[in-house]
Design a protein around this motif. Structure first.
Motif, PDB file in Angstrom:
ATOM      1  N   HIS A 133       0.858  -1.192   0.000  1.00 27.01           N
ATOM      2  CA  HIS A 133       0.000   0.000   0.000  1.00 27.01           C
ATOM      3  C   HIS A 133       0.894   1.242   0.000  1.00 27.01           C
ATOM      4  CE1 HIS A 133      -3.776   2.079   0.433  1.00 27.01           C
ATOM      5  NE2 HIS A 133      -3.163   2.884   1.288  1.00 27.01           N
ATOM      6  N   LEU A 134       0.776   2.040  -1.058  1.00 31.03           N
ATOM      7  CA  LEU A 134       1.633   3.206  -1.262  1.00 31.03           C
ATOM      8  C   LEU A 134       0.803   4.470  -1.392  1.00 31.03           C
ATOM      9  CD1 LEU A 134       3.854   1.549  -4.009  1.00 31.03           C
ATOM     10  CD2 LEU A 134       4.425   1.798  -1.597  1.00 31.03           C
ATOM     11  N   ILE A 135       1.450   5.596  -1.170  1.00 36.77           N
ATOM     12  CA  ILE A 135       0.850   6.912  -1.372  1.00 36.77           C
ATOM     13  C   ILE A 135       1.643   7.602  -2.463  1.00 36.77           C
ATOM     14  CG2 ILE A 135       0.229   9.116  -0.325  1.00 36.77           C
ATOM     15  CD1 ILE A 135      -1.165   6.633   0.957  1.00 36.77           C
ATOM     16  N   VAL A 136       0.946   8.118  -3.467  1.00 35.95           N
ATOM     17  CA  VAL A 136       1.569   8.884  -4.553  1.00 35.95           C
ATOM     18  C   VAL A 136       1.053  10.307  -4.439  1.00 35.95           C
ATOM     19  CG1 VAL A 136       1.906   9.096  -7.045  1.00 35.95           C
ATOM     20  CG2 VAL A 136       1.576   6.832  -6.019  1.00 35.95           C
ATOM     21  N   THR A 137       1.960  11.271  -4.445  1.00 34.85           N
ATOM     22  CA  THR A 137       1.549  12.667  -4.358  1.00 34.85           C
ATOM     23  C   THR A 137       2.457  13.545  -5.212  1.00 34.85           C
ATOM     24  OG1 THR A 137       0.857  14.413  -2.811  1.00 34.85           O
ATOM     25  CG2 THR A 137       2.933  13.274  -2.305  1.00 34.85           C
ATOM     26  N   ALA A 138       2.033  14.779  -5.386  1.00 36.65           N
ATOM     27  CA  ALA A 138       2.774  15.758  -6.188  1.00 36.65           C
ATOM     28  C   ALA A 138       3.903  16.362  -5.364  1.00 36.65           C
ATOM     29  CB  ALA A 138       1.823  16.858  -6.665  1.00 36.65           C
ATOM     30  N   ASP A 139       4.977  16.701  -6.036  1.00 36.69           N
ATOM     31  CA  ASP A 139       6.105  17.392  -5.413  1.00 36.69           C
ATOM     32  C   ASP A 139       6.246  18.752  -6.078  1.00 36.69           C
ATOM     33  OD1 ASP A 139       8.736  17.063  -3.744  1.00 36.69           O
ATOM     34  OD2 ASP A 139       9.372  17.883  -5.678  1.00 36.69           O
ATOM     35  N   PRO A 140       6.643  19.791  -5.339  1.00 40.27           N
ATOM     36  CA  PRO A 140       6.796  21.111  -5.962  1.00 40.27           C
ATOM     37  C   PRO A 140       7.772  21.126  -7.137  1.00 40.27           C
ATOM     38  CG  PRO A 140       6.887  21.308  -3.572  1.00 40.27           C
ATOM     39  CD  PRO A 140       6.872  19.841  -3.889  1.00 40.27           C
ATOM     40  N   SER A 141       8.683  20.154  -7.222  1.00 41.12           N
ATOM     41  CA  SER A 141       9.646  20.093  -8.318  1.00 41.12           C
ATOM     42  C   SER A 141       9.056  19.545  -9.608  1.00 41.12           C
ATOM     43  CB  SER A 141      10.842  19.215  -7.921  1.00 41.12           C
ATOM     44  OG  SER A 141      11.497  19.744  -6.807  1.00 41.12           O
ATOM     45  N   LYS A 142       7.747  19.264  -9.609  1.00 39.28           N
ATOM     46  CA  LYS A 142       7.036  18.727 -10.776  1.00 39.28           C
ATOM     47  C   LYS A 142       7.388  17.275 -11.052  1.00 39.28           C
ATOM     48  CE  LYS A 142       4.526  22.206 -12.213  1.00 39.28           C
ATOM     49  NZ  LYS A 142       3.127  22.147 -12.538  1.00 39.28           N
ATOM     50  N   CYS A 143       7.695  16.535  -9.994  1.00 43.31           N
ATOM     51  CA  CYS A 143       7.791  15.088 -10.086  1.00 43.31           C
ATOM     52  C   CYS A 143       6.741  14.541  -9.140  1.00 43.31           C
ATOM     53  CB  CYS A 143       9.188  14.590  -9.709  1.00 43.31           C
ATOM     54  SG  CYS A 143       9.618  14.730  -7.959  1.00 43.31           S
ATOM     55  N   LEU A 144       6.658  13.226  -9.033  1.00 48.15           N
ATOM     56  CA  LEU A 144       5.747  12.611  -8.080  1.00 48.15           C
ATOM     57  C   LEU A 144       6.560  11.925  -6.997  1.00 48.15           C
ATOM     58  CD1 LEU A 144       3.121  11.036 -10.506  1.00 48.15           C
ATOM     59  CD2 LEU A 144       3.109  13.303  -9.424  1.00 48.15           C
ATOM     60  N   LEU A 145       6.012  11.916  -5.805  1.00 55.51           N
ATOM     61  CA  LEU A 145       6.628  11.225  -4.681  1.00 55.51           C
ATOM     62  C   LEU A 145       5.816   9.977  -4.387  1.00 55.51           C
ATOM     63  CD1 LEU A 145       7.203  14.320  -2.360  1.00 55.51           C
ATOM     64  CD2 LEU A 145       8.836  13.247  -3.933  1.00 55.51           C
ATOM     65  N   ILE A 146       6.492   8.875  -4.124  1.00 57.45           N
ATOM     66  CA  ILE A 146       5.829   7.614  -3.808  1.00 57.45           C
ATOM     67  C   ILE A 146       6.368   7.127  -2.468  1.00 57.45           C
ATOM     68  CG2 ILE A 146       5.370   5.250  -4.548  1.00 57.45           C
ATOM     69  CD1 ILE A 146       5.973   6.193  -7.441  1.00 57.45           C
ATOM     70  N   TYR A 147       5.462   7.042  -1.499  1.00 61.50           N
ATOM     71  CA  TYR A 147       5.820   6.649  -0.138  1.00 61.50           C
ATOM     72  C   TYR A 147       5.132   5.345   0.253  1.00 61.50           C
ATOM     73  CZ  TYR A 147       7.295  11.474   0.987  1.00 61.50           C
ATOM     74  OH  TYR A 147       7.924  12.691   1.030  1.00 61.50           O
ATOM     75  N   PRO A 148       5.812   4.471   0.999  1.00 63.06           N
ATOM     76  CA  PRO A 148       5.074   3.415   1.683  1.00 63.06           C
ATOM     77  C   PRO A 148       4.118   4.105   2.676  1.00 63.06           C
ATOM     78  CG  PRO A 148       7.438   2.975   1.703  1.00 63.06           C
ATOM     79  CD  PRO A 148       7.251   4.381   1.218  1.00 63.06           C
ATOM     80  N   GLN A 149       2.920   3.596   2.821  1.00 61.39           N
ATOM     81  CA  GLN A 149       1.939   4.265   3.664  1.00 61.39           C
ATOM     82  C   GLN A 149       2.458   4.582   5.069  1.00 61.39           C
ATOM     83  OE1 GLN A 149      -1.718   2.162   4.424  1.00 61.39           O
ATOM     84  NE2 GLN A 149      -2.711   3.991   5.210  1.00 61.39           N
ATOM     85  N   PRO A 150       3.135   3.656   5.780  1.00 54.92           N
ATOM     86  CA  PRO A 150       3.593   3.992   7.135  1.00 54.92           C
ATOM     87  C   PRO A 150       4.601   5.138   7.177  1.00 54.92           C
ATOM     88  CG  PRO A 150       3.715   1.614   6.759  1.00 54.92           C
ATOM     89  CD  PRO A 150       3.404   2.257   5.440  1.00 54.92           C
ATOM     90  N   VAL A 151       5.339   5.342   6.101  1.00 56.53           N
ATOM     91  CA  VAL A 151       6.299   6.455   6.044  1.00 56.53           C
ATOM     92  C   VAL A 151       5.553   7.758   5.786  1.00 56.53           C
ATOM     93  CG1 VAL A 151       8.286   7.398   4.792  1.00 56.53           C
ATOM     94  CG2 VAL A 151       8.177   4.947   5.296  1.00 56.53           C
ATOM     95  N   TRP A 152       4.508   7.712   4.965  1.00 57.41           N
ATOM     96  CA  TRP A 152       3.742   8.909   4.608  1.00 57.41           C
ATOM     97  C   TRP A 152       2.921   9.438   5.781  1.00 57.41           C
ATOM     98  CZ3 TRP A 152       3.058  12.980   1.780  1.00 57.41           C
ATOM     99  CH2 TRP A 152       1.820  13.609   1.739  1.00 57.41           C
TER     100      TRP A 152
END
Length: 148
Positions: free
Chosen positions: A33-52
Motif C-alpha cells: 500500500h503506497l501513497i503517490v503525491t505531487a512534489d513542488p519540483s514537478k515530479c511525483l513522490l511515492i511513499y510506503p503508507q507507514p512512512v507517509w
C-alpha cells in the motif's frame, strides 16, 4: 532504503511496474500500500503508507493561516492518492498526477531513501544536468565541507 535510478514505461492505463528488487520490502513494510503525491519540483513522490502518515500528520498540524503553508498542504495532501501494488507489482498513477508531472511513456523511478521520486525521463535528464552544472560559488551552504 530505496536507492538507484530505474527507467520504466507507463503502460496505456497509466501503470508502472515497481522494480522486483523493491517488491518484497514493500510487501513486508506496507503490504504494497503506497501513497503517490505531487512534489513542488514537478515530479511525483511515492511513499510506503507507514512512512507517509507522519508526514501527512505534521503537514496537517501546521497553521492554515499562512497562505504558503496552505498551498503546500493543498499540493501534498490534496494530491495524495492511495494505491496498491497488484499481483504483477504494478501501481496506477492517476491521470491528474500524470498530467501534473508531465509524465510521458518513458519515466524514471529514483530511490530516495524511504521514498521514491517518479520523473518524466526528459525532465530527469534536465535535473541531472542541473545537478552537475553548478560551480563552487553556487554551492548550497548545507553541502560546504561535504566530501564523497
Amino acid at each position: 532504503m530505496f536507492r538507484g535510478v530505474t527507467q520504466l514505461s507507463l503502460d496505456a492505463k497509466g501503470r508502472i511496474a515497481i522494480p522486483a528488487r523493491y517488491r518484497n520490502e514493500l510487501a513486508s513494510k506496507c503490504s504494497g500500500h503506497l501513497i503517490v503525491t505531487a512534489d513542488p519540483s514537478k515530479c511525483l513522490l511515492i511513499y510506503p503508507q507507514p512512512v507517509w502518515e507522519p508526514i501527512e500528520q505534521k503537514l496537517s498540524e501546521l497553521s492554515g493561516f499562512n497562505s504558503r503553508v496552505r498551498s503546500m498542504q493543498r499540493l501534498l495532501i490534496g494530491s495524495a492518492c492511495d494505491v496498491d501494488m497488484d499481483g504483477a507489482g504494478r501501481i496506477l498513477i492517476s491521470q491528474p498526477l500524470r498530467r501534473y508531472a508531465g509524465l510521458s511513456k518513458d519515466v524514471v523511478l529514483v530511490g530516495q531513501g524511504e521514498k521514491f521520486e517518479l520523473w518524466d525521463e526528459q525532465q530527469w535528464d534536465l535535473q541531472i544536468e542541473e545537478a552537475v552544472s553548478f560551480s563552487e560559488d553556487d554551492m548550497p551552504p548545507e553541502l560546504e565541507g561535504f566530501s564523497l
